[in-house]
Design an enzyme around this catalytic site. Structure first.
Site, PDB file in Angstrom:
ATOM      1  N   GLU A  43     102.262  31.102  61.453  1.00 14.16           N
ATOM      2  CA  GLU A  43     101.997  29.990  62.372  1.00 14.16           C
ATOM      3  C   GLU A  43     102.524  30.327  63.759  1.00 14.16           C
ATOM      4  O   GLU A  43     103.603  30.911  63.890  1.00 14.16           O
ATOM      5  CB  GLU A  43     102.720  28.696  61.949  1.00 14.16           C
ATOM      6  N   GLU A  89     108.313  27.057  55.222  1.00 15.51           N
ATOM      7  CA  GLU A  89     109.480  26.581  55.965  1.00 15.51           C
ATOM      8  C   GLU A  89     110.480  25.859  55.078  1.00 15.51           C
ATOM      9  O   GLU A  89     110.817  24.687  55.291  1.00 15.51           O
ATOM     10  CB  GLU A  89     109.041  25.669  57.118  1.00 15.51           C
TER      11      GLU A  89
HETATM   12  C1  GAL Z   1     105.617  23.634  61.430  1.00 18.32           C
HETATM   13  C2  GAL Z   1     104.900  23.194  60.168  1.00 18.32           C
HETATM   14  C3  GAL Z   1     103.476  22.823  60.387  1.00 18.32           C
HETATM   15  C4  GAL Z   1     103.205  22.176  61.704  1.00 18.32           C
HETATM   16  C5  GAL Z   1     103.885  22.923  62.819  1.00 18.32           C
HETATM   17  C6  GAL Z   1     103.637  22.399  64.214  1.00 18.32           C
HETATM   18  O1  GAL Z   1     106.980  23.344  61.323  1.00 18.32           O
HETATM   19  O2  GAL Z   1     104.921  24.189  59.181  1.00 18.32           O
HETATM   20  O3  GAL Z   1     103.059  22.070  59.288  1.00 18.32           O
HETATM   21  O4  GAL Z   1     103.500  20.828  61.680  1.00 18.32           O
HETATM   22  O5  GAL Z   1     105.255  22.980  62.571  1.00 18.32           O
HETATM   23  O6  GAL Z   1     104.179  21.142  64.438  1.00 18.32           O
END
Ligand code: GAL
Length: 479
Positions: free
Chosen positions: A379, A170
């Protein structure tokens, strides 16, 4: 597109789950690890929910065998985790800290023994503090070489064990939160500096990929982009244009560079006009073009809906929801470009994140038609309050429902023609949510600790644990 029959998930589909070093490991100063910018940032009063930090986190550093055993029991096919740069190079560069690299090698060996594919993220935000102090971290071109050296050390050491690599997690988030909103380290509010730092991060990303090709020619590498596809608030052409502005400024600005090595024209022209365009030096464009990824990693949580914003619009600083008290949405945006609105067609989580499974399919489709790259969902998941019941269970039906609906959209996207390599949920165990403490839980495995008390850090399988196990076992048939 409606399909009478959906394609099946490919047989080698990577059913996975993800984490990041700072959020799970703890052991923040053990075995020679250097300090990272996050180790320090969380200590600034008022930055994190109830002053939480990752000193202990969920103690994965000491309990990785127990955690991997749970992954194996679940039948997980892939585990995405990040390496903490300051464990490998405590001062960001120089001599390798053998104990640090050994930890990751042990973790990888443990995964491989259980037929779990490691997906290694090279950078998930925990920059060595020494590099921030020495030259301002991402604001100096010196970091390109240092990041490359760090990556090369890992490539060489792990090349026979790790096939899948993620460069920067990110970049759009750590750069904008770090240099525009000041909510992440280094806590700067300066858009010119933001665009400069971002350009340097692009170069570092490209150089690491270029090195990767030499050392692991058959491996796969790509960035993880936090993609929130833009919607128009209405069919009014002004809103449609605002959504297009948002898509170009918030997404193409990164993904075009990753995929093609060029910045989108209209954004670049706009930034030049306002004297915010990044400084391009000789050789930059060639390097960016040489850093093409094998896949687009996508972290997907929500879409964003936009309406037009006049040039003289003034925005108040959005108060972010870090405590899980719903209803904090504040309209924000970029005067003259776009303004974000609540999408009334969507429900939100308690942290005000809009829930939009179809948006995942839309995003995957957009990537496929614009870039033609395979996609790895690196993710996706639901942060919620969970309740540990007396009989050691957690009935997280809402999480099952959330993930099920997203998986259905993945299958639809595959049927539409998206080349999808895998799906990593966020997260496997509960973990530290950067600014939101421990109460915003994402895992299949509950970790019994809270903001104030580490307790025993006991692991408890949630209902979703058994559900995802069946999903994996049936290769996505049993949802
Ligand atoms: C994303 C990040 C993760 C995690 C996720 C959920 O932005 O890559 O590390 O924190 O959000 O909050």
């Amino acid at each position: 597109m409606y399909h009478a029959k959906l394609d099946r998930f490919p047989n080698d589909f990577l059913w996975g789950s993800a984490s990041a070093a700072y959020q799970v490991e703890g052991a923040w100063n053990e075995d020679g690890k250097g300090t990272s910018v996050w180790d320090n940032f969380v200590r600034i009063p008022g930055k994190t929910f109830k002053g939480t930090n990752g000193n202990v986190a969920v103690d994965h550093y000491h309990r990785y065998q127990e955690d991997v055993a749970l992954m194996a029991e679940m039948g997980l096919k892939a585990y995405r985790f990040s390496v903490s740069w300051s464990r490998i190079f405590p001062a960001g560069k120089g001599e390798i800290n053998e104990a640090g690299i050994q930890f990751y090698e042990n973790l990888i060996d443990e995964l491989l023994q259980h037929q779990i594919e490691p997906i290694v993220t090279l950078y998930h935000w925990d920059l060595p503090q020494a590099l921030q102090d020495a030259y301002g971290g991402w604001e100096s071109r010196e970091i390109i070489q240092d990041f490359n050296d760090y990556c090369v050390a890992l490539f060489k050491r792990l090349k026979d064990k790790v096939n899948y690599w993620v460069t920067l997690n990110e970049q759009n988030v750590f750069i904008s939160h770090g240099y525009e909103q000041a909510s992440h380290p280094p806590g700067v509010r300066d858009r010119k500096r933001m665009y400069e730092a971002n350009h340097i991060a692009n170069l570092a990303n490209a150089k690491a990929i270029q090195s990767f090709r030499q050392i692991i020619p058959n491996g796969k590498i790509g960035p993880s982009f936090a993609y929130g596809p833009a919607y128009a608030y209405s069919s009014n052409p002004e809103d449609v244009l605002a959504a297009q502005n948002a898509e170009e400024f918030n997404s193409h600005w990164w993904m075009d560079v990753y995929s093609w090595g060029v910045y989108p024209k209209s954004v670049l022209k706009y930034l030049e006009k306002y004297d915010m365009a990044p400084t391009m030096e000789a050789g930059d464009e060639a390097l960016l073009k040489a850093g093409k990824p094998d896949f687009m990693g996508v972290n997907y949580y929500q879409t964003a809906t936009f309406t037009a914003s006049p040039l003289d619009e003034e925005f108040v600083n959005a108060k972010e929801n870090h405590d899980g008290k719903k209803g904090n949405f504040v309209e924000n945006g970029n005067a003259g470009l776009f303004k974000r609105k609540r999408n009334e067609a969507l429900e939100t989580t308690n942290w005000d994140w809009e829930i939009d499974p179809t948006g995942l399919r839309i995003g995957l489709r957009r990537i496929t038609s614009r870039y033609g790259l395979p996609v790895l969902v690196t993710e996706n998941g639901l942060g919620e309050f969970d309740k540990l019941e007396d009989n050691s269970t957690v009935n997280d039906d809402y999480r099952i429902d959330y993930i099920r609906k997203h998986i259905e959209q993945l299958q639809a996207a595959i049927t539409d023609g998206v080349d999808l390599l895998g799906y990593c949920t966020w997260s496997f165990t509960d973990l530290l949510s950067w600014l939101n403490g421990y109460q915003k839980r994402y895992g299949f495995v509950y970790v019994d600790r809270d903001e104030l008390n580490e307790k025993e850090l006991r692991r408890v399988r949630k209902k979703s644990f058994y559900w995802y196990r069946d999903v994996i076992e049936s290769n996505g048939e049993m949802l």
